[in-house]
Scaffold this motif. Structure first.
Motif, PDB file in Angstrom:
ATOM      1  N   LEU A   1       0.940  -1.285  -0.100  1.00 56.57           N
ATOM      2  CA  LEU A   1       0.175   0.021  -0.032  1.00 56.57           C
ATOM      3  C   LEU A   1       0.886   0.702   0.078  1.00 56.57           C
ATOM      4  CD1 LEU A   1      -2.746  -0.804   2.070  1.00 56.57           C
ATOM      5  CD2 LEU A   1      -2.754  -0.943  -0.195  1.00 56.57           C
ATOM      6  N   ALA A   2       2.403   1.530   0.960  1.00 55.01           N
ATOM      7  CA  ALA A   2       3.155   2.322   0.810  1.00 55.01           C
ATOM      8  C   ALA A   2       3.321   2.352  -0.481  1.00 55.01           C
ATOM      9  CB  ALA A   2       3.554   2.055   2.050  1.00 55.01           C
ATOM     10  N   GLN A   3       3.928   1.662  -1.082  1.00 57.63           N
ATOM     11  CA  GLN A   3       4.373   1.820  -2.530  1.00 57.63           C
ATOM     12  C   GLN A   3       2.989   1.873  -3.576  1.00 57.63           C
ATOM     13  OE1 GLN A   3       4.998  -1.921  -4.458  1.00 57.63           O
ATOM     14  NE2 GLN A   3       7.381  -0.954  -6.026  1.00 57.63           N
ATOM     15  N   ALA A   4       2.114   1.883  -3.666  1.00 56.57           N
ATOM     16  CA  ALA A   4       1.267   1.912  -4.754  1.00 56.57           C
ATOM     17  C   ALA A   4       0.413   4.050  -4.024  1.00 56.57           C
ATOM     18  CB  ALA A   4      -0.041   1.061  -4.701  1.00 56.57           C
ATOM     19  N   THR A   5       1.190   4.090  -2.915  1.00 57.62           N
ATOM     20  CA  THR A   5      -0.159   5.082  -3.040  1.00 57.62           C
ATOM     21  C   THR A   5       0.722   7.028  -3.682  1.00 57.62           C
ATOM     22  OG1 THR A   5       1.466   6.274  -0.422  1.00 57.62           O
ATOM     23  CG2 THR A   5      -0.566   4.971  -0.448  1.00 57.62           C
ATOM     24  N   GLY A   6       2.045   6.852  -3.851  1.00 54.30           N
ATOM     25  CA  GLY A   6       2.330   7.744  -4.897  1.00 54.30           C
ATOM     26  C   GLY A   6       2.460   7.749  -5.869  1.00 54.30           C
ATOM     27  N   THR A   7       1.940   6.267  -6.888  1.00 54.02           N
ATOM     28  CA  THR A   7       1.974   6.643  -7.642  1.00 54.02           C
ATOM     29  C   THR A   7       0.865   7.192  -8.551  1.00 54.02           C
ATOM     30  OG1 THR A   7       0.255   4.309  -7.211  1.00 54.02           O
ATOM     31  CG2 THR A   7       2.848   4.294  -8.280  1.00 54.02           C
ATOM     32  N   ASP A   8       0.276   7.403  -8.348  1.00 51.08           N
ATOM     33  CA  ASP A   8      -1.378   9.074  -8.706  1.00 51.08           C
ATOM     34  C   ASP A   8      -0.986   9.967  -8.358  1.00 51.08           C
ATOM     35  OD1 ASP A   8      -3.355   9.360  -9.451  1.00 51.08           O
ATOM     36  OD2 ASP A   8      -4.539   8.822  -7.122  1.00 51.08           O
ATOM     37  N   LEU A   9      -0.936  10.354 -10.117  1.00 51.43           N
ATOM     38  CA  LEU A   9      -0.091  11.818 -10.408  1.00 51.43           C
ATOM     39  C   LEU A   9      -1.441  12.579  -9.748  1.00 51.43           C
ATOM     40  CD1 LEU A   9       1.809  10.734 -13.895  1.00 51.43           C
ATOM     41  CD2 LEU A   9       2.708  10.898 -11.077  1.00 51.43           C
ATOM     42  N   SER A  10      -2.850  11.964  -9.818  1.00 51.48           N
ATOM     43  CA  SER A  10      -3.505  13.383  -9.484  1.00 51.48           C
ATOM     44  C   SER A  10      -3.457  14.062  -8.613  1.00 51.48           C
ATOM     45  CB  SER A  10      -5.168  12.537  -9.617  1.00 51.48           C
ATOM     46  OG  SER A  10      -5.120  11.586  -8.813  1.00 51.48           O
ATOM     47  N   ASP A  11      -2.785  13.227  -6.948  1.00 54.78           N
ATOM     48  CA  ASP A  11      -2.575  13.157  -6.175  1.00 54.78           C
ATOM     49  C   ASP A  11      -0.667  14.284  -6.079  1.00 54.78           C
ATOM     50  OD1 ASP A  11      -4.255  11.424  -5.179  1.00 54.78           O
ATOM     51  OD2 ASP A  11      -3.007  10.434  -4.349  1.00 54.78           O
ATOM     52  N   LEU A  12      -0.280  14.293  -6.852  1.00 55.85           N
ATOM     53  CA  LEU A  12       1.010  15.352  -7.047  1.00 55.85           C
ATOM     54  C   LEU A  12       0.481  16.307  -7.373  1.00 55.85           C
ATOM     55  CD1 LEU A  12       3.531  12.381  -7.929  1.00 55.85           C
ATOM     56  CD2 LEU A  12       2.601  13.700  -5.536  1.00 55.85           C
ATOM     57  N   ALA A  13      -0.739  16.674  -8.149  1.00 57.29           N
ATOM     58  CA  ALA A  13      -0.940  18.040  -8.846  1.00 57.29           C
ATOM     59  C   ALA A  13      -1.110  19.023  -7.534  1.00 57.29           C
ATOM     60  CB  ALA A  13      -2.004  17.297  -9.438  1.00 57.29           C
ATOM     61  N   LEU A  14      -0.538  20.063  -7.746  1.00 59.84           N
ATOM     62  CA  LEU A  14      -0.934  21.064  -7.305  1.00 59.84           C
ATOM     63  C   LEU A  14      -1.824  22.681  -7.978  1.00 59.84           C
ATOM     64  CD1 LEU A  14       2.629  21.599  -6.678  1.00 59.84           C
ATOM     65  CD2 LEU A  14       1.240  20.872  -5.548  1.00 59.84           C
ATOM     66  N   ARG A  15      -3.187  21.697  -7.865  1.00 54.86           N
ATOM     67  CA  ARG A  15      -4.175  22.269  -8.358  1.00 54.86           C
ATOM     68  C   ARG A  15      -4.139  24.308  -8.490  1.00 54.86           C
ATOM     69  NH1 ARG A  15      -6.086  17.848  -6.248  1.00 54.86           N
ATOM     70  NH2 ARG A  15      -6.523  16.567  -8.546  1.00 54.86           N
ATOM     71  N   ASP A  16      -3.844  24.695  -6.802  1.00 52.34           N
ATOM     72  CA  ASP A  16      -4.252  25.865  -6.732  1.00 52.34           C
ATOM     73  C   ASP A  16      -2.087  27.164  -7.110  1.00 52.34           C
ATOM     74  OD1 ASP A  16      -6.983  25.521  -6.052  1.00 52.34           O
ATOM     75  OD2 ASP A  16      -5.953  25.003  -4.203  1.00 52.34           O
ATOM     76  N   LEU A  17      -1.940  26.519  -6.666  1.00 53.02           N
ATOM     77  CA  LEU A  17      -0.838  26.630  -7.999  1.00 53.02           C
ATOM     78  C   LEU A  17      -0.634  27.943  -8.717  1.00 53.02           C
ATOM     79  CD1 LEU A  17       2.546  26.571  -6.996  1.00 53.02           C
ATOM     80  CD2 LEU A  17       2.996  25.333  -8.951  1.00 53.02           C
ATOM     81  N   ILE A  18      -1.499  27.885  -9.369  1.00 51.53           N
ATOM     82  CA  ILE A  18      -1.648  28.770 -10.678  1.00 51.53           C
ATOM     83  C   ILE A  18      -2.982  28.725 -11.171  1.00 51.53           C
ATOM     84  CG2 ILE A  18      -1.261  30.327 -12.875  1.00 51.53           C
ATOM     85  CD1 ILE A  18       1.447  28.843 -12.625  1.00 51.53           C
ATOM     86  N   PRO A  19      -3.852  30.081 -10.175  1.00 54.74           N
ATOM     87  CA  PRO A  19      -4.831  29.701 -10.500  1.00 54.74           C
ATOM     88  C   PRO A  19      -5.542  30.441 -12.207  1.00 54.74           C
ATOM     89  CG  PRO A  19      -4.665  31.529  -9.454  1.00 54.74           C
ATOM     90  CD  PRO A  19      -3.617  30.846  -9.225  1.00 54.74           C
ATOM     91  N   PRO A  20      -6.441  30.278 -12.805  1.00 58.32           N
ATOM     92  CA  PRO A  20      -7.055  30.304 -14.089  1.00 58.32           C
ATOM     93  C   PRO A  20      -7.220  31.392 -14.085  1.00 58.32           C
ATOM     94  CG  PRO A  20      -8.302  28.997 -13.515  1.00 58.32           C
ATOM     95  CD  PRO A  20      -7.335  29.274 -11.932  1.00 58.32           C
ATOM     96  N   ALA A  21      -7.143  32.919 -14.539  1.00 56.57           N
ATOM     97  CA  ALA A  21      -6.978  33.796 -15.551  1.00 56.57           C
ATOM     98  C   ALA A  21      -9.080  34.283 -15.961  1.00 56.57           C
ATOM     99  CB  ALA A  21      -6.553  34.808 -16.523  1.00 56.57           C
TER     100      ALA A  21
END
Length: 156
Positions: free
Chosen positions: A83-103
């Motif tokens: 389970l620890a190995q599988a948690t880091g594989t979902d790229l959507s978890d790594l996305a920084l959605r609020d880093l650059i808000p859309p204009a």
């Protein structure tokens, strides 16, 4: 040339005039390339082995009709490690959605309230460089569609 990524032919964007050939400035050595290929092959073998193991299901033997019962007992350590190995594989978890808000879209655009709430107020949508609005084709409503860009003016 297609599939020749070591050299490209360069043309002027506006005039189409041929400027010459360009080679990679920091091309990897043959040793580096072969090491990358070996690492990719090893990763491919590991992935194939994991895929085969995940598709292999074992069921308990029965001598009467019954619902199948899966076998495959795991220890707590084995389950936690997998389970620890599988948690880091979902790229959507790594996305920084609020880093650059859309204009915010331009004022003349019709936007639903749900979209307007998600954009940054006061920041106009940047105009992409090198694009002429006079050459854009009008949409079905008669207005010219504006491309979506990031804050650097690059098309999204």
């Amino acid at each position: 040339m297609p599939h020749h990524d070591h050299r490209i032919e360069v043309y002027h964007a506006a005039t189409g005039r041929y400027l010459g050939s360009a080679d990679l400035a920091d091309r990897a050595t043959e040793e580096q390339v072969s090491a990358v290929r070996r690492a990719r092959a090893a990763r491919s073998r590991r992935l194939k082995k994991d895929l085969e193991a995940s598709q292999r299901e074992r069921y308990a033997a029965v001598n009467q009709p019954a619902a199948p019962q899966r076998l495959g007992a795991l220890t707590t350590a084995q389950a936690e490690a997998e389970l620890a190995q599988a948690t880091g594989t979902d790229l959507s978890d790594l996305a920084l959605r609020d880093l650059i808000p859309p204009a915010a879209p331009p004022a003349e655009w019709r936007t639903p309230a749900s979209l307007a709430a998600l954009t940054t107020p006061g920041l106009p949508a940047p105009v992409p460089s090198g694009r002429d609005s006079a050459s854009a084709q009008p949409g079905p409503d008669g207005r010219t569609a504006q491309p979506t860009t990031d804050e650097d003016g690059d098309a999204l």
